[in-house]
Design a protein around this motif. Structure first.
Motif, PDB file in Angstrom:
ATOM      1  N   ALA A   1       0.175 -10.407  13.750  1.00  0.00           N
ATOM      2  CA  ALA A   1      -0.353  -9.146  13.234  1.00  0.00           C
ATOM      3  C   ALA A   1      -1.453  -8.661  14.169  1.00  0.00           C
ATOM      4  O   ALA A   1      -2.101  -9.464  14.830  1.00  0.00           O
ATOM      5  CB  ALA A   1      -0.916  -9.330  11.831  1.00  0.00           C
TER       6      ALA A   1
ATOM      7  N   LEU B   1      -5.974  -5.955  10.970  1.00  0.00           N
ATOM      8  CA  LEU B   1      -5.783  -6.904   9.874  1.00  0.00           C
ATOM      9  C   LEU B   1      -6.446  -8.234  10.261  1.00  0.00           C
ATOM     10  O   LEU B   1      -5.770  -9.209  10.582  1.00  0.00           O
ATOM     11  CB  LEU B   1      -4.286  -7.104   9.606  1.00  0.00           C
TER      12      LEU B   1
ATOM     13  N   HIS C   1      -7.702 -10.617   8.771  1.00  0.00           N
ATOM     14  CA  HIS C   1      -7.415 -11.794   7.968  1.00  0.00           C
ATOM     15  C   HIS C   1      -6.097 -12.458   8.346  1.00  0.00           C
ATOM     16  O   HIS C   1      -5.763 -13.496   7.806  1.00  0.00           O
ATOM     17  CB  HIS C   1      -7.422 -11.434   6.478  1.00  0.00           C
ATOM     18  N   MET C   2      -5.374 -11.883   9.290  1.00  0.00           N
ATOM     19  CA  MET C   2      -4.100 -12.452   9.711  1.00  0.00           C
ATOM     20  C   MET C   2      -4.324 -13.320  10.951  1.00  0.00           C
ATOM     21  O   MET C   2      -5.415 -13.763  11.201  1.00  0.00           O
ATOM     22  CB  MET C   2      -3.097 -11.331   9.977  1.00  0.00           C
TER      23      MET C   2
ATOM     24  N   VAL D   1      -8.754 -11.534   2.079  1.00  0.00           N
ATOM     25  CA  VAL D   1      -7.619 -10.858   1.433  1.00  0.00           C
ATOM     26  C   VAL D   1      -7.991 -10.470   0.005  1.00  0.00           C
ATOM     27  O   VAL D   1      -7.819  -9.317  -0.405  1.00  0.00           O
ATOM     28  CB  VAL D   1      -6.362 -11.759   1.443  1.00  0.00           C
TER      29      VAL D   1
ATOM     30  N   ARG E   1     -10.452  -7.565  -0.348  1.00  0.00           N
ATOM     31  CA  ARG E   1      -9.928  -6.237  -0.008  1.00  0.00           C
ATOM     32  C   ARG E   1      -8.907  -5.717  -1.009  1.00  0.00           C
ATOM     33  O   ARG E   1      -8.708  -4.512  -1.127  1.00  0.00           O
ATOM     34  CB  ARG E   1      -9.280  -6.269   1.376  1.00  0.00           C
ATOM     35  N   TYR E   2      -8.255  -6.621  -1.694  1.00  0.00           N
ATOM     36  CA  TYR E   2      -7.157  -6.233  -2.588  1.00  0.00           C
ATOM     37  C   TYR E   2      -7.345  -6.857  -3.967  1.00  0.00           C
ATOM     38  O   TYR E   2      -7.869  -7.946  -4.101  1.00  0.00           O
ATOM     39  CB  TYR E   2      -5.813  -6.669  -1.999  1.00  0.00           C
TER      40      TYR E   2
ATOM     41  N   LYS F   1      -5.379  -1.800  -3.208  1.00  0.00           N
ATOM     42  CA  LYS F   1      -6.579  -1.711  -2.377  1.00  0.00           C
ATOM     43  C   LYS F   1      -7.798  -1.476  -3.263  1.00  0.00           C
ATOM     44  O   LYS F   1      -7.792  -0.586  -4.101  1.00  0.00           O
ATOM     45  CB  LYS F   1      -6.433  -0.561  -1.364  1.00  0.00           C
TER      46      LYS F   1
ATOM     47  N   THR G   1       4.766  -5.555  10.454  1.00  0.00           N
ATOM     48  CA  THR G   1       3.348  -5.209  10.536  1.00  0.00           C
ATOM     49  C   THR G   1       3.139  -3.727  10.821  1.00  0.00           C
ATOM     50  O   THR G   1       2.109  -3.171  10.454  1.00  0.00           O
ATOM     51  CB  THR G   1       2.621  -6.055  11.603  1.00  0.00           C
TER      52      THR G   1
ATOM     53  N   LEU H   1       3.096  -2.199   7.471  1.00  0.00           N
ATOM     54  CA  LEU H   1       1.880  -2.634   6.781  1.00  0.00           C
ATOM     55  C   LEU H   1       0.649  -1.905   7.312  1.00  0.00           C
ATOM     56  O   LEU H   1      -0.187  -1.439   6.533  1.00  0.00           O
ATOM     57  CB  LEU H   1       1.704  -4.149   6.930  1.00  0.00           C
ATOM     58  N   VAL H   2       0.539  -1.755   8.626  1.00  0.00           N
ATOM     59  CA  VAL H   2      -0.603  -1.050   9.216  1.00  0.00           C
ATOM     60  C   VAL H   2      -0.629   0.397   8.744  1.00  0.00           C
ATOM     61  O   VAL H   2      -1.680   0.934   8.404  1.00  0.00           O
ATOM     62  CB  VAL H   2      -0.577  -1.149  10.761  1.00  0.00           C
TER      63      VAL H   2
ATOM     64  N   VAL I   1      -1.958   0.353   5.189  1.00  0.00           N
ATOM     65  CA  VAL I   1      -3.368  -0.007   5.110  1.00  0.00           C
ATOM     66  C   VAL I   1      -4.242   1.141   5.626  1.00  0.00           C
ATOM     67  O   VAL I   1      -5.246   1.500   5.018  1.00  0.00           O
ATOM     68  CB  VAL I   1      -3.647  -1.314   5.879  1.00  0.00           C
TER      69      VAL I   1
END
Length: 149
Positions: free
Chosen positions: A39, A44, A46-47, A63, A66-67, A94, A125, A128-129, A132
């Motif tokens: 990622a 991100l 945390h990846m 994680v 943030r969520y 989120k 990803t 996902l990006v 996010v």
């Protein structure tokens, strides 16, 4: 019966993790647990790669900070010996704006001495990006008019 044990260990781990119980999830991992997900870590953070419970704990704390309202659906899980593969649909709300992020991940686990010793996640990803950042990244890259996400 014992051939189903690694599969059940992963299912239990997922239930505990997505319930928000980081310590409970870590209890199901070996001390030297290794996590890896490709990622863009600048977006991100945390990846990426984490090794050991302390690093994995910090990543999972990020994680969960943030969520909220995290949940998952396992659409397929296969176990062979000490290896378990799962196709998971995840839903993260989120905290910043209550918007839902949802994506599929293929996750591969290795079980050693009854605990998860490796976690490898593969996901889209790019999608996902976009979710996010709430931006049409393809339009930005190509110079086309961006659509509302």
């Amino acid at each position: 019966m014992t051939e189903d044990l690694p599969r059940q260990r992963v299912l239990n781990f997922l239930d505990v993790f997505y319930s928000g119980d980081i310590e409970g999830a870590l209890d199901r991992c070996s001390d030297d647990v290794e996590f890896f997900a490709n990622a863009p870590v600048d977006i991100l953070p945390h990846m990426g790669h984490r090794h050991g419970k302390a690093e994995v704990r910090e990543m999972w704390k990020t994680v969960h900070s943030r969520y909220s309202n995290m949940r998952h659906q396992v659409s397929m899980i296969v176990a062979e010996g000490d290896k378990v593969a799962a196709n998971i649909r995840v839903f993260f709300r989120k905290r910043s704006n209550n918007r839902m992020v949802q994506f599929d991940i293929a996750t591969f686990y290795t079980i050693k001495q009854g605990r998860i010793s490796q976690i490898r996640e593969i996901m889209d990803t790019f999608d996902l990006v976009e979710q996010v950042l709430e931006r049409d990244v393809a339009a930005i890259l190509t110079g086309e008019k961006a659509e509302e996400i």
